[in-house]
Design a protein around this motif. Structure first.
Motif, PDB file in Angstrom:
ATOM      1  N   TRP A   1       0.857  -1.194   0.000  1.00  0.00           N
ATOM      2  CA  TRP A   1       0.000   0.000   0.000  1.00  0.00           C
ATOM      3  C   TRP A   1       0.886   1.235   0.000  1.00  0.00           C
ATOM      4  N   VAL A   2       0.406   2.283  -0.622  1.00  0.00           N
ATOM      5  CA  VAL A   2       1.221   3.507  -0.754  1.00  0.00           C
ATOM      6  C   VAL A   2       0.342   4.749  -0.652  1.00  0.00           C
ATOM      7  N   PRO A   3       0.927   5.885  -0.219  1.00  0.00           N
ATOM      8  CA  PRO A   3       0.199   7.150  -0.321  1.00  0.00           C
ATOM      9  C   PRO A   3       0.159   7.558  -1.801  1.00  0.00           C
ATOM     10  N   LYS A   4      -1.000   8.021  -2.259  1.00  0.00           N
ATOM     11  CA  LYS A   4      -1.132   8.416  -3.667  1.00  0.00           C
ATOM     12  C   LYS A   4      -0.286   9.655  -3.938  1.00  0.00           C
ATOM     13  N   GLY A   5       0.294   9.714  -5.114  1.00  0.00           N
ATOM     14  CA  GLY A   5       0.959  10.936  -5.567  1.00  0.00           C
ATOM     15  C   GLY A   5       2.277  11.234  -4.889  1.00  0.00           C
ATOM     16  N   GLU A   6       2.886  10.247  -4.202  1.00  0.00           N
ATOM     17  CA  GLU A   6       4.182  10.528  -3.551  1.00  0.00           C
ATOM     18  C   GLU A   6       5.280  10.652  -4.612  1.00  0.00           C
TER      19      GLU A   6
ATOM     20  N   ALA B   1       8.657  10.042  -6.834  1.00  0.00           N
ATOM     21  CA  ALA B   1       9.166   8.803  -7.437  1.00  0.00           C
ATOM     22  C   ALA B   1      10.179   8.136  -6.517  1.00  0.00           C
ATOM     23  N   ALA B   2      10.993   8.964  -5.827  1.00  0.00           N
ATOM     24  CA  ALA B   2      12.024   8.401  -4.941  1.00  0.00           C
ATOM     25  C   ALA B   2      11.374   7.682  -3.756  1.00  0.00           C
TER      26      ALA B   2
ATOM     27  N   GLN C   1      11.503   3.644  -2.915  1.00  0.00           N
ATOM     28  CA  GLN C   1      11.966   3.122  -1.625  1.00  0.00           C
ATOM     29  C   GLN C   1      10.934   2.170  -1.016  1.00  0.00           C
ATOM     30  N   ARG C   2       9.665   2.571  -1.096  1.00  0.00           N
ATOM     31  CA  ARG C   2       8.606   1.715  -0.553  1.00  0.00           C
ATOM     32  C   ARG C   2       8.567   0.363  -1.255  1.00  0.00           C
TER      33      ARG C   2
END
Ligand code: FES
Ligand SMILES: [Fe+2]
Length: 468
Positions: free
Chosen positions: A345-350, A352-353, A357-358
């Motif tokens: 799962w990821v925060p939207k719009g983070e 690219a770096a 990393q995630r």
């Protein structure tokens, strides 16, 4: 015990599977809770098919006519978004002869056509076409029946997390989630745009009881033993890369005084948190000032400074910690077999770096081909085999942290504004085990309530038959 003992045999005292002496501070679980095949059907009927369960995340059905298939207990289910963008959920079985209707995991279609005899349904579950209906010579009474797909009685979402219940008589979702809403907020609010599950997942089964997965997600005690290989790899990386290493340094975590603790709730949910020894390596670190403005200092602190693992009972788990985020949905297949779907799962719009990393840290540890998950799967299989050692009935795995436990909220819970049933705080090496109590207490409660409901239905049916 039959596979449907609520209907055919004397009621079972499900309390016999746990030993829960709050006064003496003793809690134990009987291994029969893992090794009794007949318990599987009862758990499906009384827990997974009678209470709120997680279905999918909104990012898996973002557009009109998207669908996502899953299971609620044993029952195949499809979540759809109709042309207006409204969510629906149906039993994923054609009303004709019950053939599974949507055969792929997810997709987008206005119409679902059954592959057996060609009946067609729309994304609201309505029957659109019954092949050769005009020539069918159906009786009027037969044709007057409901041909639509069977709707899941309760469907609700909290901030994009979609849940359903096959039993209509349940508390509202907000009440079921309770304080877990805050911990969902701590994921969703990491971006103004919210969170999403990265497309693609790993799916695997393990030969072990589903409750072993419930425990393991919150088990800090196994970290530097079962995952020794991962520790050795990270040690090598620390040595080789020095300051350039931005991953977790697990060994260092055990050498500094970190705040850790846990909460357990009556609904069976539980959470384990650990202070992050190097929050500046987290992908969110550069965002901390913006975050503080948007959601306040205290929540930002909990978002970045503490790693969290939590279970929303009975089938969804999430981690957001030094090793970055994982999202797990579990599905019991038998008393000794469990299917897992795992996502990043990821925060939207983070940036690219940050995304890179995630993804890399997720693959590194959590993914099925990573360095961590295979260790856990091996542990479940060993525990399932060990559970056949029936002569030793009671486990000793629920006692750590007992004297550090507060009934109700401790200071950290107050700081967060949550009201758990139990709270603990202590060093990382305490590796609290009292947080497992919540899910077993909820297990007993839901099994007893499910059995009582089933017996009531049977007695009601008997009364109806007798015409009383
Ligand atoms: S089972 Fe679906 S059309 Fe016959
Ligand atoms: Fe693990």
């Amino acid at each position: 015990m039959s596979s449907n003992s609520a209907t055919t045999a004397a009621p079972i005292d499900f309390g016999r599977y746990i030993y829960d002496d709050k006064k003496q501070g003793v809690f134990s679980v009987n291994r029969e809770i893992f090794n009794t095949p007949e318990l599987y059907d009862l758990e499906m009927e009384y827990i997974f098919e009678a209470n709120w369960v997680f279905l999918c995340h909104e990012s898996q059905v973002p557009n009109p006519h998207d669908f996502y298939t899953t299971h609620m207990g044993r029952q195949p289910v499809v979540v759809t978004r109709d042309k207006e963008g409204e969510l629906n959920a149906f039993i994923n079985a054609c009303s004709h002869k019950g053939s599974k209707l949507c055969l792929t995991r997810q997709g987008n279609t206005k119409f679902h056509t059954c592959t057996y005899h060609g009946w067609v349904f729309d994304s609201q579950g309505n029957s659109i076409s019954v092949k050769d209906r005009d020539d069918a010579s159906y009786s009027e009474a037969f044709a007057a029946q409901d041909f639509n797909l069977k709707k899941v009685p309760k469907l609700a979402e909290y901030r994009g997390w979609i849940f359903g219940s096959l039993e209509a008589d349940v508390v509202p979702l907000d009440e079921h989630l309770g304080d877990m809403r805050l911990f969902i907020d701590l994921l969703v609010d990491q971006s103004e745009e919210g969170m999403e599950l990265i497309p693609g997942m790993s799916s695997y089964t393990f030969n072990g009881n589903w409750k072993m997965q419930i425990e393991n997600c919150l088990d800090g005690y196994h970290l530097n033993v079962a995952h020794k290989g991962f520790l050795e790899i990270t040690n090598q990386r620390v040595k080789r890369l020095g300051d350039k290493y931005t991953g977790p340094d697990i060994e260092a975590m055990f050498n500094v005084d970190l705040k850790t603790g846990s909460f357990g709730w009556d609904q069976g949910h539980a959470l384990f948190f650990t202070e992050n020894p190097a929050p500046e390596y987290r992908p969110l670190w550069p965002e901390r000032e913006n975050l503080a403005k948007r959601i306040g200092e205290a929540r930002t602190d909990w978002m970045i400074r503490f790693g969290r693992n939590f279970t929303i009972f009975p089938n969804v788990q999430c981690t957001d910690n030094a090793v970055i985020g994982q999202f797990r949905v579990l599905r019991p297949l038998a008393h000794n077999k469990t299917e897992m779907h795992i996502y990043c799962w990821v925060p939207k719009g983070e940036s690219a770096a940050a995304r890179q990393q995630r993804l890399r840290t997720y693959e590194d540890f959590f993914d099925i081909a990573g360095t961590g998950t295979p260790d856990d799967v091996a542990a479940y299989m060993n525990c399932q085999d060990g559970a056949e050692g029936r002569l030793a009935k009671w486990q000793l795995g629920y006692g750590r942290g007992q004297t550090a436990m507060t009934n109700g909220a401790n200071d950290l819970a107050d700081e967060l504004g949550v009201k758990p049933a139990t709270s603990t705080a202590g060093p990382l090496t305490m590796s609290d085990e009292t947080l497992f109590h919540a899910s077993y207490r909820a297990w007993v409660e839901q099994m007893q309530a499910g059995q009582a409901r089933a017996l009531k239905k049977i007695n009601g049916a008997k009364t109806d038959k007798a015409g009383n």
